[in-house]
Scaffold this active site. Sequence first.
Site, PDB file in Angstrom:
ATOM      1  N   ALA A  81     -57.125 -20.817  48.010  1.00  0.00           N
ATOM      2  CA  ALA A  81     -57.578 -19.420  48.134  1.00  0.00           C
ATOM      3  C   ALA A  81     -58.349 -19.037  46.873  1.00  0.00           C
ATOM      4  O   ALA A  81     -57.793 -19.072  45.773  1.00  0.00           O
ATOM      5  CB  ALA A  81     -56.382 -18.490  48.315  1.00  0.00           C
ATOM      6  N   ILE A  83     -60.251 -15.908  45.267  1.00  0.00           N
ATOM      7  CA  ILE A  83     -60.342 -14.453  45.449  1.00  0.00           C
ATOM      8  C   ILE A  83     -61.312 -13.899  44.406  1.00  0.00           C
ATOM      9  O   ILE A  83     -61.174 -14.177  43.207  1.00  0.00           O
ATOM     10  CB  ILE A  83     -58.950 -13.794  45.319  1.00  0.00           C
ATOM     11  CG1 ILE A  83     -57.990 -14.416  46.348  1.00  0.00           C
ATOM     12  CG2 ILE A  83     -59.061 -12.274  45.520  1.00  0.00           C
ATOM     13  CD1 ILE A  83     -56.553 -13.923  46.278  1.00  0.00           C
ATOM     14  N   THR A  87     -66.130 -11.264  37.615  1.00  0.00           N
ATOM     15  CA  THR A  87     -67.201 -12.106  37.056  1.00  0.00           C
ATOM     16  C   THR A  87     -67.734 -13.048  38.138  1.00  0.00           C
ATOM     17  O   THR A  87     -67.139 -13.131  39.216  1.00  0.00           O
ATOM     18  CB  THR A  87     -66.633 -12.957  35.901  1.00  0.00           C
ATOM     19  OG1 THR A  87     -65.742 -13.930  36.468  1.00  0.00           O
ATOM     20  CG2 THR A  87     -65.900 -12.110  34.867  1.00  0.00           C
ATOM     21  N   HIS A  89     -67.326 -16.098  38.421  1.00  0.00           N
ATOM     22  CA  HIS A  89     -66.456 -17.280  38.524  1.00  0.00           C
ATOM     23  C   HIS A  89     -66.216 -17.682  39.987  1.00  0.00           C
ATOM     24  O   HIS A  89     -66.301 -18.864  40.337  1.00  0.00           O
ATOM     25  CB  HIS A  89     -65.125 -16.939  37.843  1.00  0.00           C
ATOM     26  CG  HIS A  89     -64.297 -18.129  37.483  1.00  0.00           C
ATOM     27  ND1 HIS A  89     -64.696 -19.066  36.567  1.00  0.00           N
ATOM     28  CD2 HIS A  89     -63.073 -18.530  37.922  1.00  0.00           C
ATOM     29  CE1 HIS A  89     -63.758 -19.992  36.451  1.00  0.00           C
ATOM     30  NE2 HIS A  89     -62.774 -19.694  37.267  1.00  0.00           N
ATOM     31  N   ARG A 128     -55.171 -13.336  56.200  1.00  0.00           N
ATOM     32  CA  ARG A 128     -55.493 -14.679  56.719  1.00  0.00           C
ATOM     33  C   ARG A 128     -54.397 -15.712  56.427  1.00  0.00           C
ATOM     34  O   ARG A 128     -54.569 -16.889  56.723  1.00  0.00           O
ATOM     35  CB  ARG A 128     -56.835 -15.133  56.114  1.00  0.00           C
ATOM     36  CG  ARG A 128     -57.998 -14.362  56.683  1.00  0.00           C
ATOM     37  CD  ARG A 128     -59.221 -14.368  55.802  1.00  0.00           C
ATOM     38  NE  ARG A 128     -60.308 -13.613  56.443  1.00  0.00           N
ATOM     39  CZ  ARG A 128     -60.363 -12.275  56.499  1.00  0.00           C
ATOM     40  NH1 ARG A 128     -59.422 -11.537  55.943  1.00  0.00           N
ATOM     41  NH2 ARG A 128     -61.360 -11.672  57.121  1.00  0.00           N
TER      42      ARG A 128
HETATM   43  N1  INI Z   1     -58.830 -21.276  41.512  1.00  0.00           N
HETATM   44  C1  INI Z   1     -58.491 -20.922  42.762  1.00  0.00           C
HETATM   45  O1  INI Z   1     -58.008 -21.757  43.531  1.00  0.00           O
HETATM   46  N2  INI Z   1     -58.667 -19.638  43.195  1.00  0.00           N
HETATM   47  C2  INI Z   1     -59.186 -18.680  42.383  1.00  0.00           C
HETATM   48  O2  INI Z   1     -59.312 -17.501  42.833  1.00  0.00           O
HETATM   49  C3  INI Z   1     -59.564 -19.029  41.055  1.00  0.00           C
HETATM   50  N3  INI Z   1     -60.102 -18.044  40.162  1.00  0.00           N
HETATM   51  O3  INI Z   1     -60.393 -16.937  40.608  1.00  0.00           O
HETATM   52  O4  INI Z   1     -60.266 -18.291  38.973  1.00  0.00           O
HETATM   53  C4  INI Z   1     -59.357 -20.383  40.630  1.00  0.00           C
HETATM   54  N4  INI Z   1     -59.679 -20.767  39.391  1.00  0.00           N
HETATM   55  C5  INI Z   1     -59.196 -21.995  38.811  1.00  0.00           C
HETATM   56  C6  INI Z   1     -60.092 -23.179  39.106  1.00  0.00           C
HETATM   57  O5  INI Z   1     -60.006 -23.562  40.471  1.00  0.00           O
HETATM   58  C7  INI Z   1     -59.724 -24.400  38.250  1.00  0.00           C
HETATM   59  O6  INI Z   1     -58.387 -24.752  38.501  1.00  0.00           O
HETATM   60  C8  INI Z   1     -59.895 -24.155  36.737  1.00  0.00           C
HETATM   61  O7  INI Z   1     -61.208 -23.684  36.466  1.00  0.00           O
HETATM   62  C9  INI Z   1     -59.633 -25.457  35.916  1.00  0.00           C
HETATM   63  O8  INI Z   1     -60.533 -26.507  36.315  1.00  0.00           O
END
Ligand code: INI
Length: 156
Positions: A81, A83, A87, A89, A128
């Site tokens: 998931a 979300i 930012t 990201h 969901r």
């Molecule tokens: N990873 C997710 O699975 N969902 C998210 O919403 C999320 N956000 O929002 O930051 C997220 N970030 C972590 C990313 O998947 C990596 O684990 C991290 O960047 C290390 O590689």
Amino acid sequence: MKIVEGKLQVVPGKKVAIINSRFNHIITDRLVEGAKDAYLRHGGNEEDLELILVPGAFELPLALERVLASGKYEAVCCLGAVIRGATPHFDYISAEATKGIATMALKFNKPVAFGLLTVDTIEQAIERAGSKAGNKGAEAMVTLIEMINLYREIQA
Ligand code: INI
């Protein structure tokens, strides 16, 4: 006209992996429950199902590559998931995860289901993950079962 399609019946004795992302685990644990329930309800045995956990959605394709390269699994159900936050990201993580999962599915020519939620709000995720919009983990597993059988039909 002959119609070729996959049955919604688990093939006995074939290992299926779920790769789940722990990030937003309040949501993703519900997706795993849905996927497991769908697998069992379609005739699967719990011993043939394995759960592999990764830290976040970005790691889904990285683990998928290893899992498919191992040759141990007939098919893989990817769950997670992402979300949206304040930012960009979200856009990077969801795009890389989506592209990576599709790339690995094509590279290894094995059935792979995409059960990654990409949503704007936590409310949309909850909807969901077992409430008013169903359970996308269960839907992904049903799709995977159909595709396992379709691959077998096409190969035969
Ligand atoms: N990873 C997710 O699975 N969902 C998210 O919403 C999320 N956000 O929002 O930051 C997220 N970030 C972590 C990313 O998947 C990596 O684990 C991290 O960047 C290390 O590689």
